[in-house]
Design an enzyme around this catalytic site. Structure first.
Site, PDB file in Angstrom:
ATOM      1  N   GLY A  84       0.777  -1.119   0.094  1.00  0.00           N
ATOM      2  CA  GLY A  84       0.219  -0.238  -0.045  1.00  0.00           C
ATOM      3  C   GLY A  84       0.699   1.210   0.093  1.00  0.00           C
ATOM      4  O   GLY A  84       0.456   2.125  -0.637  1.00  0.00           O
ATOM      5  N   GLU A  85       1.883   1.332   0.978  1.00  0.00           N
ATOM      6  CA  GLU A  85       2.720   2.402   0.860  1.00  0.00           C
ATOM      7  C   GLU A  85       3.587   2.458  -0.524  1.00  0.00           C
ATOM      8  O   GLU A  85       3.954   3.661  -0.928  1.00  0.00           O
ATOM      9  CB  GLU A  85       3.768   2.329   2.085  1.00  0.00           C
ATOM     10  CG  GLU A  85       3.045   2.256   3.525  1.00  0.00           C
ATOM     11  CD  GLU A  85       2.102   1.186   3.713  1.00  0.00           C
ATOM     12  OE1 GLU A  85       1.335   1.177   4.692  1.00  0.00           O
ATOM     13  OE2 GLU A  85       2.498   0.095   3.355  1.00  0.00           O
ATOM     14  N   PHE A  86       3.842   1.388  -0.965  1.00  0.00           N
ATOM     15  CA  PHE A  86       4.662   1.391  -2.273  1.00  0.00           C
ATOM     16  C   PHE A  86       3.721   2.087  -3.363  1.00  0.00           C
ATOM     17  O   PHE A  86       4.200   2.922  -4.320  1.00  0.00           O
ATOM     18  CB  PHE A  86       4.794  -0.040  -2.952  1.00  0.00           C
ATOM     19  CG  PHE A  86       5.304  -0.007  -4.119  1.00  0.00           C
ATOM     20  CD1 PHE A  86       6.621   0.429  -4.891  1.00  0.00           C
ATOM     21  CD2 PHE A  86       4.207  -0.192  -5.504  1.00  0.00           C
ATOM     22  CE1 PHE A  86       6.995   0.461  -6.100  1.00  0.00           C
ATOM     23  CE2 PHE A  86       4.852  -0.408  -6.576  1.00  0.00           C
ATOM     24  CZ  PHE A  86       6.259  -0.017  -6.984  1.00  0.00           C
TER      25      PHE A  86
END
EC number: 2.4.99.12
Length: 416
Positions: A61-63
């Site tokens: 998700g942070e990617f």
């Protein structure tokens, strides 16, 4: 004392993880993936003399938040090599072949020895951490070496340890950063209360990413033939709990309503469960053709990677996960201008876009099947209401574009 306890804890974790990995496939990936990281970094540096930009994400998700900034950075500074690190296997294993990064690896456990070896070997010229990754030893070493350090798409909550009376050690971690690019007013207030003023409220970089995905959406003739002449509810990343909410609507048999369902897991038993419980003509995408799909009511997506293009065929969207581990990406649906439904959960407050879209009446939380039917029919039976909700979703995305350029414009003064 705080630093001693912190370091003791992570030394203990590092020593116990190989034992725990014997009983967990994910932990095995977590441990084995970290073997030889420093040697990989050293080999990379021997082969490359270019300056390095280091981007770090917790997981997948942070990617997605890092991606537009990382790719924008590469376009602006092609002389740089980009190193991408992940904390979790669920990010690394999916994106280990991502072409825009020059090296992709795990981040070692946050002991002082690991942090010093990693940072001193990599020698980055600029460092970006995403959202809420705050590893004290790594950040301290970056700051000690006077390397520009930024956190973007950052979000802070009152229940985080930085803002507790006993969190002074952890608050020191935040002082390592040169600048925060935060998502919301709560984060602004919390930083100001902590007497930290090196921040900008820029929002979430994922908006730029989902807009790019929207512009690059591929045509899907099979889906187009399936949807032609009907209104379609696109269900993204559904879990069994979500399907229990959806079955009464699916089985109601509305003539002009069809369903595209993209489950989060493609396990055989979950796919079969949908086929058994949906009492309407159903076909899996892998078996569908342009000719045999038109008379079906439910198209079951049995592959990964299509969801972002599927929303373009929808009139409504339901996004799964809220009843379980956490709500999945609703911005992909919002960028196509769809009314969005998802499960009611206290965890939803962790997703700023969910909070915002509910306030703007572009998205709607449902507590169970009956509640969903009632809310859905409010829009299904009134096209003007549906259109207003759709416009609210799309306007929200449009108003939040441009985060990537704001971040990179600010950082320009720090880039050599």
């Amino acid at each position: 004392m705080g630093q001693f306890i912190y370091n003791f804890f992570f030394h203990l974790v590092e020593s116990l993880l190989p034992i725990a990995a014997l009983f967990s496939k994910k932990l095995k990936l977590f441990v084995n993936g970290r073997k030889g990281v420093i040697e990989r970094i050293a080999g990379f540096k021997r082969e490359n003399t270019a300056p390095v930009a280091w981007f770090h994400c917790a997981s997948l998700g942070e990617f997605e938040q890092a991606r537009p900034v990382l790719e924008g950075f590469k376009k602006r500074y092609p002389q740089y090599k980009v190193v991408l690190t992940f904390f979790s296997p669920s990010g690394y294993e999916v994106r280990k072949d991502y072409a825009e990064a020059d090296l992709i690896t795990y981040l070692p456990i946050d002991t002082w020895q690991n942090a010093k070896r990693f940072v001193d070997t990599l020698e980055p010229s600029v460092v970006f951490f995403v959202k809420y990754e705050f590893w004290y030893n790594f950040l301290k070493r970056v700051a000690q070496k006077n390397i520009p350090l930024f956190s973007f798409s950052t979000i802070f909550r009152e229940d985080q340890i930085f803002f507790k009376w006993y969190g002074s050690f952890f608050l020191r971690t935040l002082h390592c950063f040169d600048h925060f690019f935060v998502q919301n007013e709560t984060s602004v207030r919390l930083l100001e209360d902590a007497k930290i003023y090196n921040f900008s409220k820029t929002g979430d970089s994922r908006f730029d990413r989902v807009e790019e995905i929207c512009q690059q959406a591929v045509d899907l003739p099979i889906v187009e033939n399936f949807a032609k002449g009907h209104r379609v509810l696109v269900v993204g990343s559904s879990w069994p709990q979500d399907m229990e909410v959806l079955y009464p609507l699916i089985n109601r048999g509305d003539e002009d309503l069809k369903f595209i369902i993209a489950p989060h897991n493609l396990k055989k038993e979950e796919m079969e469960e949908v086929e058994q419980n949906a009492q309407v003509p159903c076909i899996r995408y892998s078996l569908a053709t342009e000719e045999n799909v038109a008379d079906k009511k439910l198209l079951l997506i049995d592959n990964f990677g299509m969801l972002s293009s599927l929303y373009r065929y929808g009139s409504f969207a339901y996004v799964g996960g809220a009843f379980g581990a956490g709500l999945h990406n609703i911005l992909e649906a919002a960028t196509y201008g769809l009314p969005i439904f998802f499960g009611r959960s206290a965890k939803n407050t962790k997703f700023q876009e969910a909070v915002d879209l509910v306030k703007r009446q572009g998205a709607f939380m449902v507590k169970d099947a009956g509640d969903f039917l009632q809310q859905f029919d409010h829009f299904y039976q009134n096209e003007e209401k549906r259109r207003q909700a759709a416009e609210a979703s799309r306007a929200y995305v449009e108003e939040n574009l441009g985060v990537t350029d704001q971040i990179l414009d600010f950082c320009e003064a720090y880039i050599k």
